[in-house]
Design a protein around this motif. Structure first.
Motif, PDB file in Angstrom:
ATOM      1  N   LEU A 104     -41.365  29.790  19.523  1.00  0.00           N
ATOM      2  CA  LEU A 104     -41.684  30.066  18.124  1.00  0.00           C
ATOM      3  C   LEU A 104     -43.006  30.823  18.018  1.00  0.00           C
ATOM      4  O   LEU A 104     -43.111  31.812  17.286  1.00  0.00           O
ATOM      5  N   MET A 105     -44.008  30.368  18.774  1.00  0.00           N
ATOM      6  CA  MET A 105     -45.300  31.060  18.741  1.00  0.00           C
ATOM      7  C   MET A 105     -45.234  32.435  19.390  1.00  0.00           C
ATOM      8  O   MET A 105     -45.934  33.357  18.983  1.00  0.00           O
ATOM      9  N   MET A 106     -44.394  32.578  20.396  1.00  0.00           N
ATOM     10  CA  MET A 106     -44.232  33.876  21.057  1.00  0.00           C
ATOM     11  C   MET A 106     -43.555  34.895  20.154  1.00  0.00           C
ATOM     12  O   MET A 106     -43.950  36.059  20.091  1.00  0.00           O
ATOM     13  N   ASN A 107     -42.523  34.450  19.441  1.00  0.00           N
ATOM     14  CA  ASN A 107     -41.689  35.377  18.682  1.00  0.00           C
ATOM     15  C   ASN A 107     -42.082  35.529  17.216  1.00  0.00           C
ATOM     16  O   ASN A 107     -41.812  36.558  16.608  1.00  0.00           O
ATOM     17  N   ASP A 108     -42.685  34.491  16.637  1.00  0.00           N
ATOM     18  CA  ASP A 108     -42.980  34.540  15.203  1.00  0.00           C
ATOM     19  C   ASP A 108     -44.308  33.851  14.888  1.00  0.00           C
ATOM     20  O   ASP A 108     -44.362  32.900  14.107  1.00  0.00           O
ATOM     21  N   PRO A 109     -45.408  34.298  15.483  1.00  0.00           N
ATOM     22  CA  PRO A 109     -46.694  33.606  15.294  1.00  0.00           C
ATOM     23  C   PRO A 109     -47.193  33.635  13.859  1.00  0.00           C
ATOM     24  O   PRO A 109     -47.901  32.719  13.433  1.00  0.00           O
ATOM     25  N   HIS A 110     -46.808  34.662  13.109  1.00  0.00           N
ATOM     26  CA  HIS A 110     -47.307  34.758  11.735  1.00  0.00           C
ATOM     27  C   HIS A 110     -46.686  33.704  10.826  1.00  0.00           C
ATOM     28  O   HIS A 110     -47.290  33.342   9.801  1.00  0.00           O
ATOM     29  N   ALA A 111     -45.523  33.176  11.177  1.00  0.00           N
ATOM     30  CA  ALA A 111     -44.944  32.080  10.395  1.00  0.00           C
ATOM     31  C   ALA A 111     -45.850  30.858  10.478  1.00  0.00           C
ATOM     32  O   ALA A 111     -46.060  30.145   9.481  1.00  0.00           O
ATOM     33  N   LEU A 112     -46.392  30.607  11.664  1.00  0.00           N
ATOM     34  CA  LEU A 112     -47.320  29.501  11.833  1.00  0.00           C
ATOM     35  C   LEU A 112     -48.610  29.760  11.060  1.00  0.00           C
ATOM     36  O   LEU A 112     -49.128  28.871  10.372  1.00  0.00           O
ATOM     37  N   ILE A 113     -49.118  30.982  11.141  1.00  0.00           N
ATOM     38  CA  ILE A 113     -50.377  31.302  10.451  1.00  0.00           C
ATOM     39  C   ILE A 113     -50.206  31.196   8.938  1.00  0.00           C
ATOM     40  O   ILE A 113     -51.054  30.614   8.245  1.00  0.00           O
ATOM     41  N   GLU A 114     -49.110  31.723   8.416  1.00  0.00           N
ATOM     42  CA  GLU A 114     -48.874  31.620   6.968  1.00  0.00           C
ATOM     43  C   GLU A 114     -48.750  30.160   6.551  1.00  0.00           C
ATOM     44  O   GLU A 114     -49.294  29.746   5.516  1.00  0.00           O
ATOM     45  N   GLY A 115     -48.038  29.371   7.342  1.00  0.00           N
ATOM     46  CA  GLY A 115     -47.910  27.955   7.033  1.00  0.00           C
ATOM     47  C   GLY A 115     -49.260  27.251   7.043  1.00  0.00           C
ATOM     48  O   GLY A 115     -49.525  26.360   6.217  1.00  0.00           O
ATOM     49  N   MET A 116     -50.137  27.651   7.958  1.00  0.00           N
ATOM     50  CA  MET A 116     -51.463  27.047   8.032  1.00  0.00           C
ATOM     51  C   MET A 116     -52.302  27.392   6.799  1.00  0.00           C
ATOM     52  O   MET A 116     -53.021  26.540   6.264  1.00  0.00           O
ATOM     53  N   ILE A 117     -52.198  28.623   6.338  1.00  0.00           N
ATOM     54  CA  ILE A 117     -52.969  29.022   5.155  1.00  0.00           C
ATOM     55  C   ILE A 117     -52.506  28.218   3.936  1.00  0.00           C
ATOM     56  O   ILE A 117     -53.322  27.725   3.144  1.00  0.00           O
ATOM     57  N   ILE A 118     -51.184  28.059   3.808  1.00  0.00           N
ATOM     58  CA  ILE A 118     -50.638  27.286   2.687  1.00  0.00           C
ATOM     59  C   ILE A 118     -51.080  25.830   2.784  1.00  0.00           C
ATOM     60  O   ILE A 118     -51.488  25.210   1.791  1.00  0.00           O
ATOM     61  N   ALA A 119     -51.003  25.265   3.993  1.00  0.00           N
ATOM     62  CA  ALA A 119     -51.382  23.859   4.176  1.00  0.00           C
ATOM     63  C   ALA A 119     -52.861  23.632   3.876  1.00  0.00           C
ATOM     64  O   ALA A 119     -53.237  22.632   3.245  1.00  0.00           O
TER      65      ALA A 119
END
Length: 438
Positions: A104-119
């Motif tokens: 997930l981090m290899m292929n779509d790291p920005h999904a994690l970053i966006e989720g972190m900003i929202i959280a």
């Protein structure tokens, strides 16, 4: 190899994995073209308390193993306390068989970053950390590059998208210790100390990083947040089963034709997953499997139709865990598999508590004796007694998890143990392996 039925293919539900096959999926330009950072814009228009309530209503539960409700964990953070708040993402994926957070981090790291900003907007935090396993060098590089891209586009830093929200993200690589997947050991490591679990209470929600209120969530838990915000809580619930909302990435490994990650709505069965993976390998019949990695009690071919969600697996006597579905056939030995897992836990024990430090060490020696044809019937009682002294008496969950394969293999495959002890099966280990094992 048989092709999956069309109605079964329809159960594949790419949400977290929907961008994985896109060219340069990890780049911010690709991410923005595929709905990236739209959920953030929507979330920043919401009141933080309303956002927490929304997450609670969505039924979203943690993807790190315990399945704790994400919105409830966010709500535990005390507000207006005058202290800085922190978000920590647990990316220390080290469970044997587990392979969902790294891709997930290899292929779509920005999904994690966006989720972190929202959280962080929801919990009123201006500093966040991703604690990533030290061996995951390529994933760490992808994350750091994605963070730089997000800063350049104004999604990180000061006054994000004119909202007044400030956030800095730090990617912190660990030193390769499995124990740091335990959230309080992770916090100690993050602060520069030796990674060992802390005594609780106090809990991280009030005394986490630097003694301040902290939310600790798994990679999948946070990466799901943008999808839930963008599409709604009712949509997320519709993808899963009762009390287990949304999709899950099931990591299939072992004796199947096409091992890999399969994202489906929670509640799918192993029978269906094996068919999606092209079936068992030729000449192999299912004997035992783990629903959530080596720290979850193993199940058998009799459990093929157990719904793979939090409640279904619990009713079957195991734990959904990290959905690391390791599949073993009648050519594999449950005694030897348990021995190899115990070697891992013995090596990774931090040594802080006696039950885990000594119990795993002596159980490993007992298994060597059994697998070398030198075991006795009393060894089986010794293993169960040792597990009884580990389960619920260890300082953290590592000791509890280590007992799972021992007790479950003895429950379902006691005859396999007796075959070694009574000389009906050729020893798998030799005399050299017995050095120091008595």
């Amino acid at each position: 190899m048989t092709s999956p039925r069309p109605e079964l293919l329809a159960k594949l539900t790419p949400v977290l994995t929907k961008r994985w096959l896109s060219p340069d999926a990890w780049r911010i330009d690709t991410y923005e073209q595929l709905d990236g950072y739209q959920a953030l814009r929507k979330a920043l228009k919401s009141d933080p308390d309303d956002l927490i309530a929304f997450m609670k209503d969505s039924g979203h539960r943690g993807r790190g193993g315990a399945g704790f409700p994400v919105g409830m964990k966010w709500a535990f953070i005390p507000q207006n306390d005058g202290k800085p708040h922190y978000l920590v993402v647990n990316a220390d994926e080290g469970e044997p068989g587990t392979c969902k957070d790294l891709p997930l981090m290899m292929n779509d790291p920005h999904a994690l970053i966006e989720g972190m900003i929202i959280a962080t907007w929801a919990i009123r935090s201006n500093k966040a950390f991703v604690y990533i396993r030290g061996e995951a060098i390529h994933a760490a590089r992808r994350l750091r590059n994605a963070v730089e891209e997000a800063y350049a586009k104004g999604y990180l830093g000061k006054n994000i998208l004119g909202s007044g929200h400030d956030l800095d993200i730090v990617i912190h690589s660990g030193a390769g210790a499995y124990i740091c997947g335990e959230e309080t050991a992770l916090l100690d490591s993050l602060e520069g100390y030796r990674g060992q679990p802390r005594l609780r209470p106090p809990f991280p929600a009030t005394h986490g990083v630097y003694g301040c209120p902290t939310v600790i969530n798994n990679v999948g838990s946070i990466a799901s947040v943008p999808h839930i915000v963008l599409n709604g809580g009712a949509w997320w619930k519709s993808l899963g089963s009762e009390n287990s909302a949304g999709t899950m990435i099931y990591s299939l490994s072992g004796r199947v034709q096409n091992p890999g990650q399969y994202e489906c709505g929670m509640g799918i069965t192993l029978r269906e997953l094996i068919e999606l993976a092209g079936g068992m390998l030729p000449g192999h019949n299912l004997k035992f499997w783990t629903p959530g990695g080596s720290s979850t009690p193993m199940l058998t071919a009799d459990h093929l139709d157990v719904p793979l969600d939090f409640d279904g697996v619990a009713k079957a006597g195991s734990i959904l865990g990290t959905t690391a579905t390791m599949i073993f056939s009648d050519r594999d030995c449950p005694v030897y598999a348990t021995y190899r897992w115990l070697m891992f836990y013995t090596h990774e024990s931090c040594g802080k508590c006696t039950p885990c430090r000594e119990g795993n060490y002596w159980m490993t020696r007992t298994y060597r004796r059994i697998l070398s044809g030198k075991g006795t019937h009393a060894d089986l009682d010794t293993l169960l007694d040792t597990c009884d002294n580990l389960l619920g008496r260890s300082f953290c969950g590592l000791g509890d998890g280590a007992t799972s394969s021992v007790t479950s293999s003895l429950q379902y495959f006691k005859q396999d143990y007796l075959d070694y002890i009574e000389g009906h099966r050729r020893p798998l280990l030799n005399e050299a392996d017995l050095v120091g094992a008595h």
